[in-house]
Design an enzyme around this catalytic site. Sequence first.
Site, PDB file in Angstrom:
ATOM      1  N   TYR A 245      -6.478   6.221   4.816  1.00 27.27           N
ATOM      2  CA  TYR A 245      -6.678   5.220   3.769  1.00 27.27           C
ATOM      3  C   TYR A 245      -5.897   3.932   4.073  1.00 27.27           C
ATOM      4  O   TYR A 245      -6.436   2.825   4.052  1.00 27.27           O
ATOM      5  CB  TYR A 245      -6.275   5.778   2.379  1.00 27.27           C
ATOM      6  CG  TYR A 245      -6.067   4.648   1.419  1.00 27.27           C
ATOM      7  CD1 TYR A 245      -7.160   3.961   0.895  1.00 27.27           C
ATOM      8  CD2 TYR A 245      -4.783   4.184   1.110  1.00 27.27           C
ATOM      9  CE1 TYR A 245      -6.984   2.857   0.085  1.00 27.27           C
ATOM     10  CE2 TYR A 245      -4.600   3.084   0.303  1.00 27.27           C
ATOM     11  CZ  TYR A 245      -5.704   2.424  -0.208  1.00 27.27           C
ATOM     12  OH  TYR A 245      -5.527   1.319  -0.990  1.00 27.27           O
TER      13      TYR A 245
ATOM     14  N   GLU B  72       0.830  -1.208   0.000  1.00 23.72           N
ATOM     15  CA  GLU B  72       0.000   0.000   0.000  1.00 23.72           C
ATOM     16  C   GLU B  72       0.867   1.262   0.000  1.00 23.72           C
ATOM     17  O   GLU B  72       0.553   2.228  -0.674  1.00 23.72           O
ATOM     18  CB  GLU B  72      -0.944   0.022   1.224  1.00 23.72           C
ATOM     19  CG  GLU B  72      -2.079  -0.992   1.143  1.00 23.72           C
ATOM     20  CD  GLU B  72      -3.052  -0.713   0.001  1.00 23.72           C
ATOM     21  OE1 GLU B  72      -3.022   0.382  -0.577  1.00 23.72           O
ATOM     22  OE2 GLU B  72      -3.842  -1.619  -0.324  1.00 23.72           O
TER      23      GLU B  72
ATOM     24  N   ASP C 189      -9.665   5.822  -1.299  1.00 23.51           N
ATOM     25  CA  ASP C 189      -8.569   6.451  -2.051  1.00 23.51           C
ATOM     26  C   ASP C 189      -9.155   7.188  -3.261  1.00 23.51           C
ATOM     27  O   ASP C 189     -10.383   7.297  -3.397  1.00 23.51           O
ATOM     28  CB  ASP C 189      -7.528   5.394  -2.469  1.00 23.51           C
ATOM     29  CG  ASP C 189      -8.036   4.490  -3.579  1.00 23.51           C
ATOM     30  OD1 ASP C 189      -9.266   4.490  -3.851  1.00 23.51           O
ATOM     31  OD2 ASP C 189      -7.216   3.776  -4.198  1.00 23.51           O
TER      32      ASP C 189
END
Length: 336
Positions: A116, A33, A134
């Site tokens: 997020y 991520e 996102d």
Amino acid sequence: MCFAEKLISWYQANRRDLPWRRTSDPYHIWISEIMLQQTRVSAVVPYYLRFIRRLPDVPALAAVKDDELRKLWEGLGYYSRASNLKRAACCILSEFSGVFPSSEQDLLTLPGIGPYTAAAIASIAFGRPAAAVDGNVLRVWSRLREDARDLTSASVRKEIKKALESILPADNPGEFNSAMMELGALVCLPNGAPVCASCPVASFCGACGAGTVSCFPSPRQKPERRVIDKTVFILRMQNEAPLVCRREEKGLLGGLWQFPDLPSHISEFEFLSYLSSHGLRPEGEILQYAKKHIFTHQEWNMRVYCVSVSGSLPEGWFPLAEEMPLPTAYRTCLPE
Ligand code: SF4
């Protein structure tokens, strides 16, 4: 089938096979991520595989030397993300006894983890009911609900997160989040070009039904990118690797290596006096050319002088070695 069921069954049949999707290990999901922020999926895959091979878990990341970490990150940009990874790994060892935190609240205490990323890790690795919002998800949402609000506003994002959490399936929040993001990446594309004819949730979509897809998300003015002039010097002594010096720890590309530079364009005459003030003499032809590098908020407009030099090595300058992380903005200045 409800919205979530349609979306998840489409995802299970159409999702891209990516290495971080074959695991629910929170460490792996976290690394992917962070790498995926501002970087394309296809570019991330080799970096991710190399990183996980070299640093397979939190203790390995906490113990890695800064230069090696920067080297593993070289080419991905935004180097503060890499140093935050290491700081967060140290924090997991010291504050959480080495156990990866599973709640959004605890994850948010770690350096470099925002709302997020916290929601993505909590939902994908731990099955927590947290909606990960996102840019892809915001775009899909704005079209589904014909939502014309300012998607950069923190309060609007919070409201959208809450609304998504009300439809998040309790038994599969991670799949739902991944499916929303995948829909944004593969079908509900940016710049007014979604492939509505192939969309699994078209029957739920307000903008598609009303023929207003091109109006969402609402256009907003982008902040202008600052253009910065620089002169960069590629100097080789006795045909060795070009000379580099260390950047300051703080600020853009902090702590990495760079070719010597000046913050404006200078003439060849001024370049010669620059060399002489550093105890160096040009040997042979001086090449001059232009290079450009674009960051999110600034653009470097670089004039490059490239020449062999003789003299004594200025303090703090060294020939570039393999293990020295050199940002792409400078690497791009090497002659072709
Ligand atoms: Fe996006 Fe079109 Fe699907 Fe609506 S129908 S979510 S606009 S791809």
